[in-house]
Design an enzyme around this catalytic site. Sequence first.
Site, short mmCIF file in Angstrom:
data_model
loop_
_atom_site.label_atom_id
_atom_site.label_comp_id
_atom_site.label_asym_id
_atom_site.label_seq_id
_atom_site.Cartn_x
_atom_site.Cartn_y
_atom_site.Cartn_z
N ASP A 56 0.41 8.65 1.75
CA ASP A 56 0.82 10.05 1.53
C ASP A 56 2.14 10.22 0.79
OD1 ASP A 56 -1.11 9.91 3.49
OD2 ASP A 56 0.02 11.02 4.97
N LEU A 115 0.81 -1.22 0.00
CA LEU A 115 0.00 0.00 0.00
C LEU A 115 0.85 1.27 0.00
CD1 LEU A 115 -3.22 0.74 1.89
CD2 LEU A 115 -1.26 2.20 2.40
N SER A 126 4.16 10.28 8.22
CA SER A 126 4.44 11.31 7.21
C SER A 126 5.28 12.47 7.70
CB SER A 126 3.12 11.87 6.69
OG SER A 126 2.54 10.92 5.84
C1 FRU Z 1 -2.61 10.69 6.33
C2 FRU Z 1 -1.95 9.95 7.47
C3 FRU Z 1 -0.99 10.84 8.23
C4 FRU Z 1 -0.03 9.86 8.84
C5 FRU Z 1 0.08 8.83 7.73
C6 FRU Z 1 0.30 7.41 8.19
O1 FRU Z 1 -3.09 9.83 5.36
O2 FRU Z 1 -2.91 9.39 8.35
O3 FRU Z 1 -1.60 11.68 9.19
O4 FRU Z 1 1.20 10.43 9.14
O5 FRU Z 1 -1.13 8.90 6.99
O6 FRU Z 1 0.51 6.57 7.11
#
Ligand code: FRU
Length: 496
Positions: free
Chosen positions: A48, A45, A108
């Site tokens: 971000d 998968l 992220s």
């Molecule tokens: C957004 C999020 C971020 C987090 C990341 C984890 O899609 O939920 O807030 O850092 O994805 O994969």
Amino acid sequence: MKTITNKEKYRVLEKSDLQSLKDMNEEIKKSKFRQKFHIQPITGLLNDPNGFCFFDDEWHIFYQWFPFGAMHGAKNWYHMTSDDLVSWKNKGLALKPDTVFDNRGVYSGSAIIYDNKLNLIYTGNHKDERDIRHPYQCVAVLEDNKKFVKKDEPIINMSQDYTEHQRDPKIMYVDNKYYIILGVQDKNLKGRALIYVSDDIYNNWKLLGELKVKGYEDFGYMWECPDIIKIEDKYVLIFSPQGLQANGYKYNNIHQNGYIIGEMNFETLEFIPESEFEELDGGFDFYASQSANQNIYENTAVLIAWMGLPDSSYTTDDENWSGCLTLPRELSIKNGKLVQKPARNLKILRDDVITSHISKDYLQKIETPLEIKLDNINSKNLEINIFSDKNNSSNSGFKISFDNKKCEFTIDRGSLSNKINTNQGSTRTIKLNVLDKLDIFIDNSSIEIFINDGEYTMTSRVFPTDEECMLYIKAEDNIKLEMCRLKELMNEEFII
Ligand code: FRU
């Protein structure tokens, strides 16, 4: 989305996994939904975009990556580079969840060039034995242009004044200081952003306080992926608020990603809105966008997003992969609104012109990847069916329509055979004063529509079957139509 045990979810990639991931990648490469000009995961998968920047004559981007299947587990950062923002090279794993601070995922974050080195600022998603989350903000440095080395200690610890939801640091350099904007949730369960400052990205980060955005004190329960950029003399606050209620044409996706234009005062921490919060995209799949740091283009910023949403499922989940990034967009401001054009270099993608003429009707077999440009629409009624069935029944395919009485521009993916996220509705509509031009990019499993030279955009994943292979365009009056085959520039090399 599949459910998995904690053991599977928090698995850390080891050398011994390489062969099984390579085998998985070989299978995935056979998928008819594999994209030809979008960034997509080698396995598992993608969510971000992270660390988007220009460094050492190249663009760098990373994606949130769970390698072992189409599931949200302990995330890694996967690295890619490009000379032109169009063709991307797989570079391999950059960060994995292998320290105590990020034992449940390297979440992220962003990148900054400091001391002539590429630095990644990210959230360490730590959970303790009782499964309680303690987020840390951390740094890793690219050493000898080869390996990302994590600093031993986090640069920012969890603030006790907010809930466990503290993540997605975006670092900025403003007036000789470094600032981090961080998405958080306050104890009344409202989305907020915090601002930190330092002179040195590795030390002495100080919490300045909450970003104050008048009128947005009660705007969702969490703000993910906040970002502040400057375009010409204006600031743009971009974020992904969660928990907004759908309201007419607005907020129909499960979570939103939008912007406010205004003035930013880094001393008082006030962001003074000069526009309302507007969604960046009116389609089904657009989230967690990030602008690039150290932009090489003047007066514009480049933005890229995840073409997907949290808490959603996609047809390829059963093929052990999910997600892709959007095309990069160049941002500018016109009449107090953000304009998003396909990045100028995307012209490189154009191959043969399949057709260029003026007419009212058009019918053709689709061969992806493809770009369709329509011009001189003159706000006349219009219907387009992309991936309609062999009989080309008007009730098939991905339907785009413009109703000039209601000024409504609608997309509808409900007639495609492969249905996705139908609980989120299968149409999206925006109001348009004028419809003049459309620029539509079609890849094997996505449709991105740029309306009136980037005044609006609508981005969607679609998973057409072999039978869904026709394109039909019907306009009320003559329009100018140009169709181009696009080059297949996405590199599928298996590199970890
Ligand atoms: C957004 C999020 C971020 C987090 C990341 C984890 O899609 O939920 O807030 O850092 O994805 O994969």
